[in-house]
Every structure is written in C-alpha cells, then in structure tokens.
Design a protein around this motif. Structure first.
Motif, PDB file in Angstrom:
ATOM      1  N   GLU A 279       0.818  -1.207   0.000  1.00 24.76           N
ATOM      2  CA  GLU A 279       0.000   0.000   0.000  1.00 24.76           C
ATOM      3  C   GLU A 279       0.858   1.266   0.000  1.00 24.76           C
ATOM      4  O   GLU A 279       0.492   2.281  -0.582  1.00 24.76           O
ATOM      5  CB  GLU A 279      -0.916   0.004   1.230  1.00 24.76           C
ATOM      6  CG  GLU A 279      -1.789   1.244   1.345  1.00 24.76           C
ATOM      7  CD  GLU A 279      -2.682   1.197   2.580  1.00 24.76           C
ATOM      8  OE1 GLU A 279      -3.041   2.275   3.082  1.00 24.76           O
ATOM      9  OE2 GLU A 279      -3.014   0.082   3.036  1.00 24.76           O
ATOM     10  N   LEU A 282       5.813   1.818  -3.958  1.00 27.09           N
ATOM     11  CA  LEU A 282       5.667   1.486  -5.363  1.00 27.09           C
ATOM     12  C   LEU A 282       6.560   0.291  -5.693  1.00 27.09           C
ATOM     13  O   LEU A 282       7.465  -0.045  -4.920  1.00 27.09           O
ATOM     14  CB  LEU A 282       6.042   2.692  -6.222  1.00 27.09           C
ATOM     15  CG  LEU A 282       5.109   3.912  -6.079  1.00 27.09           C
ATOM     16  CD1 LEU A 282       5.738   5.147  -6.704  1.00 27.09           C
ATOM     17  CD2 LEU A 282       3.761   3.606  -6.730  1.00 27.09           C
ATOM     18  N   ARG A 288       4.940   6.031  -1.982  1.00 23.88           N
ATOM     19  CA  ARG A 288       3.832   6.702  -2.664  1.00 23.88           C
ATOM     20  C   ARG A 288       3.680   8.121  -2.114  1.00 23.88           C
ATOM     21  O   ARG A 288       3.817   8.357  -0.911  1.00 23.88           O
ATOM     22  CB  ARG A 288       2.545   5.911  -2.455  1.00 23.88           C
ATOM     23  CG  ARG A 288       2.578   4.522  -3.095  1.00 23.88           C
ATOM     24  CD  ARG A 288       1.254   3.803  -2.938  1.00 23.88           C
ATOM     25  NE  ARG A 288       1.336   2.429  -3.434  1.00 23.88           N
ATOM     26  CZ  ARG A 288       1.179   2.071  -4.699  1.00 23.88           C
ATOM     27  NH1 ARG A 288       0.906   3.020  -5.605  1.00 23.88           N
ATOM     28  NH2 ARG A 288       1.277   0.813  -5.079  1.00 23.88           N
ATOM     29  N   ASP A 290       1.280  10.171  -1.329  1.00 21.65           N
ATOM     30  CA  ASP A 290       0.352  10.521  -0.263  1.00 21.65           C
ATOM     31  C   ASP A 290       0.888  10.138   1.111  1.00 21.65           C
ATOM     32  O   ASP A 290       0.526  10.757   2.118  1.00 21.65           O
ATOM     33  CB  ASP A 290      -1.014   9.874  -0.506  1.00 21.65           C
ATOM     34  CG  ASP A 290      -0.925   8.398  -0.811  1.00 21.65           C
ATOM     35  OD1 ASP A 290       0.138   7.953  -1.277  1.00 21.65           O
ATOM     36  OD2 ASP A 290      -1.931   7.686  -0.601  1.00 21.65           O
ATOM     37  N   TYR A 291       1.771   9.167   1.171  1.00 19.58           N
ATOM     38  CA  TYR A 291       2.410   8.825   2.441  1.00 19.58           C
ATOM     39  C   TYR A 291       3.679   9.638   2.647  1.00 19.58           C
ATOM     40  O   TYR A 291       3.953  10.116   3.754  1.00 19.58           O
ATOM     41  CB  TYR A 291       2.743   7.328   2.488  1.00 19.58           C
ATOM     42  CG  TYR A 291       1.516   6.475   2.701  1.00 19.58           C
ATOM     43  CD1 TYR A 291       0.926   6.367   3.950  1.00 19.58           C
ATOM     44  CD2 TYR A 291       0.941   5.779   1.635  1.00 19.58           C
ATOM     45  CE1 TYR A 291      -0.216   5.586   4.133  1.00 19.58           C
ATOM     46  CE2 TYR A 291      -0.195   5.008   1.811  1.00 19.58           C
ATOM     47  CZ  TYR A 291      -0.768   4.913   3.076  1.00 19.58           C
ATOM     48  OH  TYR A 291      -1.894   4.158   3.262  1.00 19.58           O
ATOM     49  N   ARG A 292       4.447   9.793   1.590  1.00 20.14           N
ATOM     50  CA  ARG A 292       5.705  10.538   1.696  1.00 20.14           C
ATOM     51  C   ARG A 292       5.473  11.958   2.167  1.00 20.14           C
ATOM     52  O   ARG A 292       6.281  12.521   2.929  1.00 20.14           O
ATOM     53  CB  ARG A 292       6.402  10.545   0.329  1.00 20.14           C
ATOM     54  CG  ARG A 292       7.786  11.196   0.338  1.00 20.14           C
ATOM     55  CD  ARG A 292       8.294  11.338  -1.085  1.00 20.14           C
ATOM     56  NE  ARG A 292       7.412  12.188  -1.898  1.00 20.14           N
ATOM     57  CZ  ARG A 292       7.017  11.905  -3.131  1.00 20.14           C
ATOM     58  NH1 ARG A 292       7.410  10.788  -3.703  1.00 20.14           N
ATOM     59  NH2 ARG A 292       6.225  12.732  -3.790  1.00 20.14           N
TER      60      ARG A 292
END
Length: 558
Positions: A279, A282, A288, A290-292
């Motif tokens: 989730e 990548l 990803r 939105d998390y970074r």
C-alpha cells in the motif's frame, strides 16, 4: 463495560497530571505499540526487542550508543582500558539518583554509586538468577567460574574501590567488550529493589533512566512518566527527556497498528506486514506521494543477515554421503539466487541483496569491496554441479528446506531458483524453536535462519563459524570447522587496532564464503514511519529505541 476499564484508566493517568513545560496547552505523550507483547522490565532478562526498548527508557548503563553506534558516556563519565586490553577502569558520575521507591527508606531515593554496578553485574552472573544476559560476561570476566561454583561471594573481576570508580578485569583481551556494556543486560539496578521484589522486579522496575515506571496492565498498556531528575542535558543545558510520558499499547495485528497510526492514535510504527508495504511502496521501492508527504520515514541498514544454514559436518547422519557435503554443490546453491529480484519483488526494496559476506551493512567492518560475495550466475552454478558429478542436478535427492510460514514467499523464491538448475526442494515449515533445536543437534541439513547483532562488532557474526561455538557450546549450527578460520578468529582478539582487526575479519568472511556453509539471501533494513508531530527519534543500525530526545509538537489548530 468492565473490559474497557484499563484503557479508560490509562487515559485518566495521561490527562489528569500537570501541564508540559514545552507547551502549556497540552500534555506531550509519546504513543507507541509493541505487537509482540512485553515479557519483562528486568534488564537481566531483556533478550527480546520489546524488553530491550522499554528497559532503555527506565535504566542506564555505564556506556551507551550514539546513532552511528559509537560508544559514548552514560553512567560512566570516562574510562581507561589498560593491561593490554584486559582491565577496564570506569570513572562514574556523582550526580545520578535512582527513581523514588519506599524501599530506599525515608528519602525514597538515593545516589547511584559504584557498588550498584558491582551488584548488577554479579546478579547477572548468579546461577540462582538465571539471567539471559549472563553470556556477555561468561568466559570473559575473571573469577566467574569460582563465583558460580560457590567458592567466592562475588565475581573477583568486578570491583568498586570507591563510590566513583568501577573496575572490570578480563581473563583475556576481548575488543568488543565495551560494546556489550551498552546492551540492556548491563543496565544498572539497585540492590534494595532486586532484593525486595525478587522475580517480581520484572514488573516493579527502578532505575536511573529518563522515564519512571507508572503502571503496567499486561496485554493492555504500559505507562512511563518523565523523570524530572534525569541527569542528562542537551547542548543548551535543558534537562532531558522532553516528552512528559510514554504510552505503550499491545496491538498484535500489524495492520491494525498501522491503521492506528493513520488515525493519529500512535506516533510511530516499526516495520510493516507485506500487505501494508504494498500500500505504501511502489514496485521500485519508492514511497507513494500521499504517504511521503504526510509522514516521516526512516529507512536505514539494520544489523540483521537473513540466510539459509547448511550443515557441513559430514560425520552427522544428515550429511554423511550427501551431496551437500561437497562445497561445489553449496557454491552452486549460492550462485542460483537472484538476490536483487528477491529484494525488489518480495521486500519492496526494504533490504539489501546479500552480495557480500555474513557481516551486514551498518556494521563498522562491512566492506563489499574487500569481501565480494556471490552474484547471480546460473551458468557457473551449472558448471559446478557438473564438476561435482551432478550434471543438471541429477543424482541430488530431494532437499528438505526447513522454515516457518512467515518466510513462505522468500522460501518459495529460493525453491524455484534451485529448481532452475535442476535441484528439487520441499519446504517444510515448523516452529522456530523446534527448527533451531534440530539444527543444533545436527539432525537437519538445510534451514532458514537469521542473525541479528547483539553488539556492533563483526566478531558477533563471524563467531557463528568458529569451531569452538559448535553446539552445545555456541550457535555454530552449520558445524563449520576450519583450522585456518579458527586461527584468524583468535588473531582478531589480539589485534591492536581496528584496522588490523577489520582486515582479519575480511579474511575470515572470504574464507567462509568459499566454503559456503550458508546461502546468504539479504541484509535487512529498519523501517520506521513517524507522525509529523514527532522529531528527535533517533535510529541506529541496532534498531534500538531511545526516547529521551523525542519532541512532540502541538496538534494543528482546528
């Protein structure tokens, strides 16, 4: 309704005390989870990660690690190593107080002195205590055998000539010894409390650390409170720690733990299960967006080598007459593994391909140039099998690879890799303790294993191949015995500098690789995901947890 009482009580503890000096508008509580549970708060038994992490908040040792795993002072201000590395003289702080407890008498506390170190270390060596940390002193400190045989009242190699001086005498030089004193086993405990509580000291911890014990509802929550008298200060002179409390929960499911982080109910998580990794990361291992953009990620080398052990003792029934007794077959098994694909596809890049030796990245002696390991080369693997008399794997019986379900995907990758060079493999899962016992007895010839460093010196890894450590004397379950290797191993103890010792370590690693008693797979990485409100959470390759420099910012305005 009753079953929720411990949680409500925890909330009451955290919200009913005074206001933080950092921000008068809210309490600074660092919230974390221990999914594996917490066996003990007694450092003598802190053999697991959870116990070690929590003991590091409650106690101090003579020395401690910094983020680069260098040794720095803790309860000892300074020290000298004399007598050709056999005597350690520590000069102790005089401004350290134990956490308060009625067992100390009218003052409810007292000053830490050298005799506390002597008591703590003697306690580790006492057979009646049966401490899991005994091994850090066993075979190293003078006088242990006499003490354990009841011939002396204390270990003669530990002495406290005065309140501010502590001396350790070794039987012979052991260069990594100072590093072992930074482990949780060597944390200092007061005699009054260990005598008062005995085995129950595990749940009545009193130390000198940055946090004090408040409550432990086993399986539900642990609460630690800031120690306002802690001796360490930051560079500006402010007393550590910064946060007012630590709240620990015991959510066993890693997926649930991660969701609690996303909901703002936890401040960090350590490691993720496979589904969550997919989730967040990548396919190329990048995070990803939105998390970074919303969390801090700490990804760093961890001193953990994952491998497959091979019994190479041809005198054991599991190996006698078996093709695995031929090192060319073992080398072929190494050459058949595409470690880069393994790390990329199965670990989402959270690991390093094991292209060097047993010593992992993050260890001071690691050098992939001086120790070039195995690369993926199926053509060479095929040639070696033919040279050994097994062209295309013909004549090699079905191999039984012992493992456990947690590593099924990795073992299936290995299985398919070996089948491509003509070697068929079955994966036989069992619990870890049974697997280790069978390997120690020489009853199996192929098994999944890992080695997490106890202390940051390559000796801790290379000792796995010293013949003196073949079970029952140690963890050399591969039963590897090579006189040249043993000679290099002993010479490393006598080396007078780190550079000389590292050169010997490299020679040992290369010699072991040529004999191939293991198939190295990958070196692990630490993965921590941290709330954006948290700063100062240190990370080192031992994956230790130090919370005394953590700060927590105020929540964003609504």
């Amino acid at each position: 309704m009753y079953k929720y009482f411990p949680y409500l009580f925890t909330l009451f503890l955290l919200t009913s005390c005074g206001k933080s000096s950092e921000n008068r508008g809210f309490r600074t509580v660092f919230r974390m989870n221990l999914p594996a549970g917490l066996p003990t708060l007694d450092p003598a038994y802190a053999s697991d990660q959870a116990s070690g992490w929590m003991c590091a908040q409650l106690y101090d040792g003579l020395v401690q690690f910094d983020p680069e795993l260098r040794i720095k002072p803790a309860l000892a201000r300074t020290w000298e190593i004399v007598d050709s590395g056999r005597t350690y003289v520590f000069h102790l702080r005089s401004d350290v107080q134990f956490h308060s407890d009625p067992a100390f008498g009218p003052d409810s506390t007292r000053r830490f002195v050298a005799e506390d170190v002597r008591h703590s270390f003697n306690r580790i060596c006492d057979p009646a205590v049966a401490a899991k940390g005994f091994w850090i002193f066993n075979g190293k400190v003078a006088g242990i055998a006499d003490f354990r045989a009841g011939q002396t009242d204390a270990v003669s190699g530990f002495s406290a000539p005065d309140d501010s001086t502590f001396v350790i005498r070794l039987e012979r030089s052991f260069p990594p010894f100072l590093s072992t004193l930074a482990m949780a086993y060597a944390f200092v405990v007061p005699q009054e409390l260990t005598e008062k509580y005995g085995k129950d000291f595990r749940s009545h911890p009193i130390g000198t650390g940055p946090f004090r014990f408040k409550s432990w509802n086993e399986g539900a929550s642990l609460i630690l409170r800031r120690n306002p008298e802690y001796h360490e200060r930051d560079t500006s002179g402010a007393r550590l720690p910064y946060v007012d409390a630590v709240q620990v929960r015991f959510i066993r499911e890693k997926l649930t733990e991660f969701r609690e982080l996303l909901q703002g109910k936890l401040d960090f998580v350590n490691g993720l299960d496979k589904s969550t990794k997919d989730e967040i990361f990548l396919p190329d291992g990048s995070i990803r967006p939105d998390y970074r953009d919303n969390y801090a990620f700490r990804i760093a080398p961890q001193l953990n080598t994952e491998f497959i052990g091979i019994n190479v003792d041809a005198s054991t029934p599991a190996v006698r007459g078996h093709p695995l007794a031929d090192r060319r077959v073992r080398q072929a098994l190494n050459l058949a593994i595409d470690r880069e694909s393994l790390v990329r596809h199965l670990l989402n890049g959270i690991g390093f391909p094991a292209h060097s030796g047993m010593v992992p990245p993050g260890m001071p002696a690691f050098d992939s140039v001086a120790v070039p390991g195995y690369r993926f080369d199926p053509d060479r693997a095929a040639r070696l099998l033919a040279e050994a008399g097994f062209p295309g794997g013909k004549g090699i019986p079905l191999l039984s690879l012992k493992s456990n379900p947690s590593y099924q995907a990795v073992m299936e990758f290995v299985q398919k890799s070996w089948e491509r060079i003509g070697i068929t493999v079955s994966i036989d899962n069992m619990d870890g303790s049974t697997l280790r016992e069978m390997a120690a007895k020489g009853e199996i010839n192929l098994w999944r294993a890992s080695w997490i460093a106890d202390y940051p010196d390559a000796e801790n890894y290379l000792g796995l191949f010293f013949s003196g450590n073949i079970p029952p004397n140690g963890a050399n379950r591969m039963r590897y015995a090579r006189p040249r290797y043993d000679s290099l191993f002993r010479a490393a103890y006598r080396a007078t500098s780190d550079s000389l010792r590292d050169a010997l370590y490299h020679d040992m690693d290369n010699l072991m690789l040529a004999d191939a008693p293991v198939v190295l797979l990958y070196y692990d990485k630490i993965l921590r995901i941290i709330s954006p409100r948290i700063t100062g959470l240190e990370t080192n390759a031992m994956n230790m947890l130090y919370l005394k420099r953590v700060r927590k910012a105020a929540p964003p305005a609504p």
